[in-house]
Design a protein around this motif. Structure first.
Motif, PDB file in Angstrom:
ATOM      1  N   LEU A 375       0.828  -1.209   0.000  1.00 51.45           N
ATOM      2  CA  LEU A 375       0.000   0.000   0.000  1.00 51.45           C
ATOM      3  C   LEU A 375       0.860   1.256   0.000  1.00 51.45           C
ATOM      4  O   LEU A 375       0.522   2.262  -0.629  1.00 51.45           O
ATOM      5  CB  LEU A 375      -0.923   0.001   1.224  1.00 51.45           C
ATOM      6  N   ASN A 376       1.979   1.201   0.689  1.00 51.18           N
ATOM      7  CA  ASN A 376       2.871   2.348   0.772  1.00 51.18           C
ATOM      8  C   ASN A 376       3.465   2.684  -0.596  1.00 51.18           C
ATOM      9  O   ASN A 376       3.646   3.863  -0.937  1.00 51.18           O
ATOM     10  CB  ASN A 376       3.990   2.068   1.778  1.00 51.18           C
ATOM     11  N   LYS A 381       3.303   6.645  -5.047  1.00 53.47           N
ATOM     12  CA  LYS A 381       3.116   6.934  -6.468  1.00 53.47           C
ATOM     13  C   LYS A 381       1.964   7.907  -6.697  1.00 53.47           C
ATOM     14  O   LYS A 381       2.009   8.728  -7.609  1.00 53.47           O
ATOM     15  CB  LYS A 381       2.869   5.631  -7.234  1.00 53.47           C
ATOM     16  N   GLU A 382       0.927   7.795  -5.864  1.00 57.18           N
ATOM     17  CA  GLU A 382      -0.256   8.650  -6.019  1.00 57.18           C
ATOM     18  C   GLU A 382      -0.222   9.874  -5.095  1.00 57.18           C
ATOM     19  O   GLU A 382      -1.183  10.636  -5.042  1.00 57.18           O
ATOM     20  CB  GLU A 382      -1.524   7.835  -5.732  1.00 57.18           C
ATOM     21  N   ASN A 383       0.890  10.022  -4.361  1.00 55.41           N
ATOM     22  CA  ASN A 383       1.048  11.144  -3.433  1.00 55.41           C
ATOM     23  C   ASN A 383      -0.076  11.180  -2.394  1.00 55.41           C
ATOM     24  O   ASN A 383      -0.674  12.225  -2.112  1.00 55.41           O
ATOM     25  CB  ASN A 383       1.090  12.475  -4.195  1.00 55.41           C
ATOM     26  N   LEU A 384      -0.347  10.020  -1.818  1.00 58.60           N
ATOM     27  CA  LEU A 384      -1.388   9.887  -0.806  1.00 58.60           C
ATOM     28  C   LEU A 384      -0.764   9.718   0.574  1.00 58.60           C
ATOM     29  O   LEU A 384       0.401   9.344   0.713  1.00 58.60           O
ATOM     30  CB  LEU A 384      -2.283   8.680  -1.121  1.00 58.60           C
ATOM     31  N   PHE A 385      -1.550   9.974   1.609  1.00 61.72           N
ATOM     32  CA  PHE A 385      -1.069   9.883   2.985  1.00 61.72           C
ATOM     33  C   PHE A 385      -1.697   8.666   3.658  1.00 61.72           C
ATOM     34  O   PHE A 385      -2.913   8.487   3.627  1.00 61.72           O
ATOM     35  CB  PHE A 385      -1.437  11.155   3.759  1.00 61.72           C
ATOM     36  N   LEU A 386      -0.867   7.824   4.251  1.00 62.84           N
ATOM     37  CA  LEU A 386      -1.349   6.653   4.967  1.00 62.84           C
ATOM     38  C   LEU A 386      -1.330   6.904   6.468  1.00 62.84           C
ATOM     39  O   LEU A 386      -0.443   7.569   6.990  1.00 62.84           O
ATOM     40  CB  LEU A 386      -0.470   5.432   4.661  1.00 62.84           C
TER      41      LEU A 386
END
Length: 394
Positions: A375-376, A381-386
């Motif tokens: 997931l990381n 790649k999508e510039n998302l925050f986990l």
């Protein structure tokens, strides 16, 4: 003169394609998915850096890129130069890097940097050993846009710090991760084709029929996945015994990062304590961490223990995940979970580890860690925050 002769000898030995026009043998090896991303950036004028843990295959990617340029892009072999500072007899210094580039130009073009009119590709492996490498590359890049630099190094060296601020806008980073499970299966030459399911729409009867149909295949994949979790995430390890995995992880990955790479950039007074903390975190992967507990177990101050954990995260050896919150309170006050970058790291603290560990409660943490790491990759790649969610009652 002796230094120049050594560099000349090294360059001739490291770049055999200048004489025989043959692609590197690595071009015949397994090609990872990330190679497609590297191909895209090779067509741009900016520099490219491959960042990632040791032994994930960065050098192989560089050699495959060289072969691709020669075979597919029809680049003159003499327009491609490969330099490595990993276990090389070259002196590790800024002057050596500069001189190697000048010697290369003299050997193949009898020209200076300003006089080059054709595209030149310079690959530099393990560049982290050269302290002021960004300044050298920036000066040449700005002086002559015909020079294309592709560099690689252990992840710790590519920390976003002042050392590479001068390259802002001039370099693209490609993160090379440990092997994906499907890459592991490809290397093992295992056929893993299974039907693509639209789970929300599938009915229980059809699902049960598919389960029966693919029962034997799923059993094989389950066994392979267990092997992957323990020793299948680094290309050279996929057929290792537990003892070989223990020696490989410690000697060629962790010890070099902790004893050599990280101390180059960070103030680490006690590399042994840093290794102790990493070993603790390997056991705690998927768990909430408490810095005071780490400090107590290592004899360090809480502040130093927290700094050391952050250094490990900066080196991509672990990931630190914040507890989700809608409030704007400082992240430092939130609970945090840690995940090791590869479940194969368990081999570093379990020299006799075998499949039995996967039937113990710890198996859930390894699977959770592997899921998080996948997931990381997508999140970056999508510039998302986990983040993770934890109920107050837990």
């Amino acid at each position: 003169m002796e230094q120049k002769q050594q560099i000349t000898q090294y360059l001739l030995e490291s770049n055999p394609w200048w004489q025989n026009s043959q692609s590197p043998t690595e071009c015949n090896w397994y090609q990872r998915e990330v190679f497609g991303e590297l191909q895209t950036y090779l067509n741009l004028k900016q520099m490219v850096s491959l960042i990632g843990l040791r032994r994930v295959g960065k050098t192989v990617l560089l050699k495959q890129a060289i072969g691709w340029l020669m075979k597919d892009k029809k680049v003159n072999p003499k327009n491609i130069c490969f330099i490595s500072f990993e276990e090389s007899f070259l002196e590790i210094s800024t002057q050596t890097l500069e001189q190697a580039i000048y010697v290369y130009l003299e050997l193949n073009f009898q020209a200076d940097i300003n006089e080059i009119k054709q595209k030149i590709y310079i690959f530099i492996d393990e560049i982290q050993y050269i302290k002021k490498w960004p300044g050298v590359l920036k000066r040449i890049y700005d002086l002559n846009p015909k020079f294309k630099f592709i560099v690689s190094g252990s992840s710790a060296i590519f920390i976003k710090s002042k050392t590479i601020e001068s390259l802002a806008g001039r370099i693209f980073d490609i993160h090379v991760y440990p092997l994906l499970f499907k890459e592991y299966l490809s290397l093992k030459k295992e056929n893993y084709d299974l039907p693509q399911l639209n789970l929300p729409a599938i009915n229980p009867k059809t699902l049960n029929e598919l389960k029966i149909k693919y029962e034997l295949k799923l059993a094989v994949l389950d066994k392979l996945y267990q092997q992957y979790l323990l020793s299948g995430q680094f290309p050279e390890m996929i057929n290792f015994t537990p003892r070989q995995s223990f020696e490989y992880i410690n000697n060629t990955i962790l010890n070099k990062l902790l004893k050599y790479d990280l101390p180059l950039l960070r103030d680490i007074n006690n590399p042994f304590k840093l290794k102790t903390i990493l070993n603790l975190l390997i056991y705690e992967t998927g768990n909430i961490i408490a810095y005071q507990n780490i400090a107590a177990e290592t004899g360090l101050s809480q502040a130093t223990a927290e700094n050391y954990v952050n250094y490990l995260a900066e080196a991509f050896l672990i990931s630190v995940l914040d507890n989700y919150s809608k409030s704007m309170r400082p992240k430092k006050r939130r609970l945090k979970k840690i995940y090791i970058a590869s479940t194969n790291f368990i081999a570093a603290v379990q020299p006799l580890v075998n499949q039995n560990i996967l039937v113990q409660p710890f198996q859930g943490h390894l699977v959770e860690t592997d899921v998080f790491n996948k997931l990381n990759i997508l999140a970056q790649k999508e510039n998302l925050f986990l983040s993770f969610w934890r109920k107050k009652s837990e």
